[in-house]
Design an enzyme around this catalytic site. Structure first.
Site, mmCIF file in Angstrom:
data_model
loop_
_atom_site.group_PDB
_atom_site.id
_atom_site.type_symbol
_atom_site.label_atom_id
_atom_site.label_comp_id
_atom_site.label_asym_id
_atom_site.label_seq_id
_atom_site.Cartn_x
_atom_site.Cartn_y
_atom_site.Cartn_z
ATOM 1 N N THR A 243 58.927 10.559 0.436
ATOM 2 C CA THR A 243 59.269 9.297 0.987
ATOM 3 C C THR A 243 59.448 9.065 2.505
ATOM 4 O O THR A 243 59.228 7.876 3.015
ATOM 5 C CB THR A 243 60.524 8.763 0.353
ATOM 6 O OG1 THR A 243 60.487 8.905 -0.993
ATOM 7 C CG2 THR A 243 61.304 7.594 0.694
ATOM 8 N N TYR B 222 57.077 1.204 -2.338
ATOM 9 C CA TYR B 222 56.553 2.053 -1.487
ATOM 10 C C TYR B 222 55.573 2.996 -1.897
ATOM 11 O O TYR B 222 55.651 3.333 -3.137
ATOM 12 C CB TYR B 222 57.431 2.486 -0.364
ATOM 13 C CG TYR B 222 58.387 3.880 -1.052
ATOM 14 C CD1 TYR B 222 57.969 4.987 -0.908
ATOM 15 C CD2 TYR B 222 59.598 3.398 -1.419
ATOM 16 C CE1 TYR B 222 58.533 6.043 -1.626
ATOM 17 C CE2 TYR B 222 60.439 4.297 -2.088
ATOM 18 C CZ TYR B 222 59.870 5.486 -2.113
ATOM 19 O OH TYR B 222 60.819 6.598 -2.532
ATOM 20 N N THR C 137 62.060 14.058 -1.771
ATOM 21 C CA THR C 137 63.200 14.436 -2.073
ATOM 22 C C THR C 137 63.495 14.688 -3.934
ATOM 23 O O THR C 137 64.383 15.714 -4.235
ATOM 24 C CB THR C 137 64.332 13.246 -2.062
ATOM 25 O OG1 THR C 137 63.979 12.143 -2.622
ATOM 26 C CG2 THR C 137 64.619 13.259 -0.462
ATOM 27 N N ASP C 138 62.343 14.257 -4.400
ATOM 28 C CA ASP C 138 62.602 14.491 -5.910
ATOM 29 C C ASP C 138 62.572 16.096 -6.335
ATOM 30 O O ASP C 138 63.241 16.757 -7.185
ATOM 31 C CB ASP C 138 61.300 13.851 -6.610
ATOM 32 C CG ASP C 138 61.515 12.421 -6.685
ATOM 33 O OD1 ASP C 138 62.711 11.983 -6.559
ATOM 34 O OD2 ASP C 138 60.700 11.771 -7.176
ATOM 35 N N LYS D 191 70.015 16.953 -5.889
ATOM 36 C CA LYS D 191 69.798 15.565 -5.869
ATOM 37 C C LYS D 191 70.721 15.091 -6.993
ATOM 38 O O LYS D 191 70.284 15.187 -8.052
ATOM 39 C CB LYS D 191 68.274 15.185 -5.759
ATOM 40 C CG LYS D 191 68.219 13.712 -5.622
ATOM 41 C CD LYS D 191 66.836 13.285 -5.476
ATOM 42 C CE LYS D 191 66.800 11.812 -5.439
ATOM 43 N NZ LYS D 191 64.956 11.246 -5.378
ATOM 44 N N GLU E 100 77.900 37.618 -32.434
ATOM 45 C CA GLU E 100 76.510 37.421 -32.585
ATOM 46 C C GLU E 100 75.905 36.390 -31.600
ATOM 47 O O GLU E 100 74.695 36.087 -31.721
ATOM 48 C CB GLU E 100 76.169 36.925 -33.965
ATOM 49 C CG GLU E 100 77.185 35.717 -34.260
ATOM 50 C CD GLU E 100 76.694 35.159 -35.850
ATOM 51 O OE1 GLU E 100 77.343 34.042 -36.323
ATOM 52 O OE2 GLU E 100 75.882 35.980 -36.547
#
Length: 368
Positions: A47, A59, A125-126, A198, A320
């Site tokens: 971005t 965008y 940023t992702d 994020k 267990e």
């Protein structure tokens, strides 16, 4: 929040879009400067290099060149001379192993250059936190490396990219940043890769470190850190290797998860990360499948699906359901995505379950 308010016309003059097929590596000339520090900017897109509508609602990522990103920083020459390389120019959801390998090589080359004070990586940023964490596991702590992005594209009113990039350069030349490894800078705030994530998909204050908090800020002309750097020698370093990364799958635990679900998602993976419920748990209906995978030598790491909390080996129930009985590993503070990265790097060589647990413990305990 500090921002830049520009007209659309001014933005078009400052940050023209790149052709769709840009060069993979395109050096930019250093800016004329009186500063003695030099920062190498390695651009990957995202971005921060996006172009779109003035309100930022629509965008395309990865359209602006590294040269134009640097040109949009008035007064940066007073902080450092800056040069750039275009390593990639894509949305961060497209970042993959080949790009990681190229980026790692270019960071290593920049760090080996005696004229370079620090390195800044621009990134979407992702998946920014994943790239930052990967590099922090691989790079020596000899020079600052700062990963930065933005939540608004370059053409948005009050775009946050220029300020974030300027702040990242300030951090990269800060003497107090030496020895801290890779850092993340967003919205005036400095984070460490192990804990940053994020937490919002729209706001500029999108990044946080819910478990530990930030490590510093850039609210003044120079970066400020809240505590001294940790020991560079104490941090375990992994290697990149030359073979493709081992396959690691992520299983998202939920009500009704079955053993067949786990087997199908795991497939032929060398490792599995469980994004678990509560303290990294999973339904009893899936326990037999997890045991089978562990018995076959598949590394199984438990993490919290919400991304926050310290999943220690003792977090599982005794008997267990315990890690020792089922054959699982406590993923500590790592999100599922980061646990996958650590496991991929760790499984490049044979390691026992105990050795893997020790690696997860050391990686999350030895913070900046």
């Amino acid at each position: 929040m500090r921002g830049y308010v520009r007209t659309a016309a001014a933005l078009c003059l400052v940050w023209p879009a790149l052709p769709a097929q840009a060069q993979a590596v395109a050096p930019a000339a250093p800016a004329t400067s009186q500063a003695t520090s030099h920062v190498r900017v390695l651009a990957t897109g995202g971005t921060i290099a996006g172009v779109g509508t003035a309100n930022g609602a629509s965008y395309r990522s990865g359209q602006v060149s590294v040269a134009d990103l640097i040109a949009a920083l008035p007064g940066v020459e007073a902080i450092a001379s800056v040069s750039g390389e275009q390593v990639a120019n894509t949305a961060s959801g497209n970042i993959d192993e080949p790009i990681w390998r190229t980026l790692h090589a270019r960071v290593m080359a920049a760090m080996a250059d005696p004229g370079v004070t620090g390195v800044v990586i621009t990134h979407g940023t992702d998946t920014l936190e994943e790239t930052a964490f990967l590099l922090d596991l691989l790079l020596p702590r000899t020079k600052p490396v700062v990963v930065v992005g933005s939540m608004r594209p370059s053409t948005a009113v009050s775009a946050d990219g220029p300020q974030n990039l300027m702040d990242a350069i300030r951090v990269a030349v800060a003497p107090a940043a030496v020895g801290r490894g890779v850092l993340v800078v967003m919205n005036d705030t400095i984070f460490e890769p192990v804990s940053v994530t994020k937490v919002d998909v729209q706001r500029v204050e999108a990044f946080a470190a819910p478990t530990r908090g930030p490590v510093g800020d850039v609210l003044r002309p120079t970066a400020r850190f809240y505590a001294p750097a940790g020991s560079a020698q104490a941090k375990p370093l992994l290697t990149l290797g030359t073979a493709p990364f081992p396959k690691v799958a992520i299983v998202y635990a939920h009500t009704g998860l079955t053993g067949d679900d786990v087997r199908r998602i795991a497939g032929d993976a060398a490792g599995v990360v469980i994004a678990g419920v509560g303290g990294g748990g999973f339904p009893t209906s899936a326990r037999a499948a997890v045991r089978e995978l562990a018995a076959r030598g598949v590394a199984i790491v438990r993490t919290p699906r919400q991304g926050f909390g310290d999943i220690t080996p003792s977090a599982a129930a005794t008997g267990e359901d315990s890690d020792a009985a089922v054959g699982t590993i406590g993923g500590r503070e790592l999100t599922p995505a980061k646990a996958r990265i650590l496991l991929m790097l760790a499984l490049q060589q044979p390691r026992t379950r105990a050795e893997l647990q020790s690696l997860f413990d050391a990686t999350t305990t030895l913070a900046n």
